[in-house]
Scaffold this active site. Structure first.
Site, mmCIF file in Angstrom:
data_model
loop_
_atom_site.group_PDB
_atom_site.id
_atom_site.type_symbol
_atom_site.label_atom_id
_atom_site.label_comp_id
_atom_site.label_asym_id
_atom_site.label_seq_id
_atom_site.Cartn_x
_atom_site.Cartn_y
_atom_site.Cartn_z
ATOM 1 N NE ARG A 110 -4.613 2.368 1.926
ATOM 2 C CZ ARG A 110 -4.665 1.960 3.197
ATOM 3 N NH1 ARG A 110 -5.659 2.339 3.958
ATOM 4 N NH2 ARG A 110 -3.731 1.153 3.673
ATOM 5 C CB CYS B 200 -0.826 0.100 1.284
ATOM 6 S SG CYS B 200 -2.141 -1.099 1.423
ATOM 7 C CG ASN C 252 0.024 -5.909 5.405
ATOM 8 O OD1 ASN C 252 -0.765 -6.060 6.329
ATOM 9 N ND2 ASN C 252 0.588 -6.928 4.775
HETATM 10 C C1 LIG Z 1 -4.053 -5.475 4.108
HETATM 11 C C2 LIG Z 1 -4.453 -4.006 4.166
HETATM 12 C C3 LIG Z 1 -3.213 -3.179 3.860
HETATM 13 C C4 LIG Z 1 -2.887 -3.231 2.401
HETATM 14 C C5 LIG Z 1 -1.554 -3.810 2.226
HETATM 15 O O1 LIG Z 1 -0.558 -3.293 2.677
HETATM 16 N N1 LIG Z 1 -1.539 -4.947 1.541
HETATM 17 C C6 LIG Z 1 -0.324 -5.632 1.260
HETATM 18 C C7 LIG Z 1 -0.444 -7.094 1.654
HETATM 19 S S1 LIG Z 1 1.106 -7.781 1.599
HETATM 20 O O2 LIG Z 1 1.977 -7.085 2.528
HETATM 21 O O3 LIG Z 1 1.595 -7.629 0.230
HETATM 22 O O4 LIG Z 1 0.931 -9.177 1.957
HETATM 23 C C8 LIG Z 1 -4.999 -3.611 5.523
HETATM 24 C C9 LIG Z 1 -5.249 -2.077 5.622
HETATM 25 C C10 LIG Z 1 -6.416 -1.895 6.585
HETATM 26 C C11 LIG Z 1 -6.677 -3.290 7.128
HETATM 27 C C12 LIG Z 1 -8.053 -3.568 7.722
HETATM 28 C C13 LIG Z 1 -8.348 -2.581 8.849
HETATM 29 O O5 LIG Z 1 -7.293 -2.556 9.788
HETATM 30 C C14 LIG Z 1 -9.673 -2.923 9.539
HETATM 31 C C15 LIG Z 1 -9.815 -4.390 9.968
HETATM 32 C C16 LIG Z 1 -8.964 -4.701 11.210
HETATM 33 C C17 LIG Z 1 -9.134 -6.150 11.650
HETATM 34 O O6 LIG Z 1 -8.310 -6.380 12.752
HETATM 35 C C18 LIG Z 1 -8.740 -7.083 10.520
HETATM 36 C C19 LIG Z 1 -9.585 -6.819 9.306
HETATM 37 C C20 LIG Z 1 -9.509 -5.359 8.820
HETATM 38 C C21 LIG Z 1 -10.619 -5.228 7.757
HETATM 39 C C22 LIG Z 1 -8.124 -5.019 8.215
HETATM 40 C C23 LIG Z 1 -7.739 -5.979 7.083
HETATM 41 C C24 LIG Z 1 -6.380 -5.658 6.420
HETATM 42 O O7 LIG Z 1 -5.343 -5.828 7.347
HETATM 43 C C25 LIG Z 1 -6.360 -4.184 5.938
HETATM 44 C C26 LIG Z 1 -7.378 -4.093 4.785
#
Ligand SMILES: C[C@H](CCC(=O)NCCS(=O)(=O)O)[C@H]1CC[C@H]2[C@@H]3[C@H](O)C[C@@H]4C[C@H](O)CC[C@]4(C)[C@H]3C[C@H](O)[C@]12C
Length: 325
Positions: free
Chosen positions: A16, A2, A79
């Site tokens: 973002r 991200c 993340n």
């Molecule tokens: C994974 C998302 C960040 C995007 C990112 O960096 N992806 C890269 C993945 S990787 O490194 O390449 O594996 C994060 C950003 C916000 C997060 C969400 C938010 O924190 C809100 C909730 C929080 C809960 O604890 C988990 C589900 C959730 C719904 C989260 C799911 C996931 O961790 C999200 C969607």
């Protein structure tokens, strides 16, 4: 992966890219002032600032990915795998669960400097939301129109960094990301000059050669360098159209196209699910999605901000094509 971004023209903009291989059915979500916020370890906030941002709502609680409050303070979670380390509850600390962190900050603070003071007491406590939404390894960018922070709960404790770039991506830790920028100080938006050898002649055969060496791959360290270079050299007019366009262009420079980043199984690829840009002065939240290049907007001030009920807007996901004939 991200990328989070803070950008100021006449107004301040915050948003973002959300890069992932699947969606949690997130929606643009407005939390009005009298929505009763309850937290696991700290007192509830029955009244508070109103918030607009992207969230998944579960059990009536808005799980924000990114958001802005009515005072113009903004925050996004990105993340941070293998580095995020949440702690046991501590009696002398303000114990906030990671999923509560964005609501807790945006509900009550007006400026980054106020948050910075409050963070000296904060302990990000290892409490998951529930079995369906287990703990997420995140770090955060917090911004207002003047400054930004990067906040990381790591093994050694809560680290709060001044973030002069107004950019955050993913791993490694923010201090290493900052240090890596030393490797790029020779990059320039001007044509290069020959520092290689005065015994040789070179030809600047193309525009843009001053930035040869700027990474173009999609790793988080490379996206950090690319987004900082693009943002720090960014020039735009100050109108809403010019500012928004420039903001989405900066995010576009580090967007992920399906097929380039395989994750897990055969057919699983990370893509930029959505890009957001909130005008934090007017409270209008704009977004595009992977398949909807048209900017869609939601104005927080068009709903009753004194109500108790969340208001959400499902994302418009398909292309909105304006045909000329
Ligand atoms: C994974 C998302 C960040 C995007 C990112 O960096 N992806 C890269 C993945 S990787 O490194 O390449 O594996 C994060 C950003 C916000 C997060 C969400 C938010 O924190 C809100 C909730 C929080 C809960 O604890 C988990 C589900 C959730 C719904 C989260 C799911 C996931 O961790 C999200 C969607």
């Amino acid at each position: 992966m991200c990328t989070g971004l803070s950008y100021t023209t006449k107004n301040h903009y915050f948003g973002r890219n959300l890069d992932l291989e699947f969606s949690y059915n997130e929606k643009v979500t407005i939390t009005p002032r009298n929505f009763p916020f309850e937290f696991r370890r700290v007192p509830p906030l029955p009244t508070h600032h109103a918030i607009i941002g992207m969230a998944t709502t579960a059990d009536g609680f808005p799980l924000y990915y990114d958001g802005t409050n009515e005072k113009g303070l903004s925050m996004a979670g990105l993340n941070f795998p293998d580095n995020a380390d949440y702690k046991p509850e501590a009696a002398d600390k303000t114990n906030i669960a990671p999923f509560e962190f964005i609501p807790w900050v945006l509900a009550q603070f007006d400026t980054v400097t106020q948050v910075e003071t409050a963070l000296t007491k904060v302990n990000l406590v290892d409490i998951p939301f529930n079995d369906d939404f287990p703990q997420s390894p995140l770090h955060w960018i917090i911004s207002d129109s003047d400054r930004s922070l990067a906040v990381e709960s790591v093994r050694s404790g809560l680290r709060v960094y001044d973030n002069p770039y107004g950019v955050l991506t993913n791993n490694p830790t923010f201090d290493i990301q900052s240090f890596n920028l030393n490797n790029y100080m020779h990059l320039s938006t001007n044509p290069p000059e020959n520092n290689f050898s005065d015994q040789l002649r070179f030809d600047t055969y193309s525009r843009g050669m001053g930035a040869i060496g700027l990474p173009g791959d999609l790793s988080s360290a490379s996206r950090f360098a690319k987004a900082v270079f693009t943002k720090m050299n960014s020039i735009s007019g100050t109108s809403e159209s010019e500012s928004l366009s420039q903001f989405f262009q900066i995010l576009g420079s580090v967007a992920q196209q399906r097929g380039c980043v395989r994750v897990g199984g055969e057919d699983s690829y990370e893509i930029t699910i959505y890009s957001s840009c909130c005008n934090t002065d007017t409270g209008v939240y704009y977004y595009t999605t992977y398949e909807n290049s048209q900017i869609t907007g939601v104005d927080m001030h068009k709903v009753d901000l004194d109500s108790e009920e969340l208001v959400d807007y499902p994302l418009t996901k398909g292309q909105q094509i304006a045909m000329h004939n």
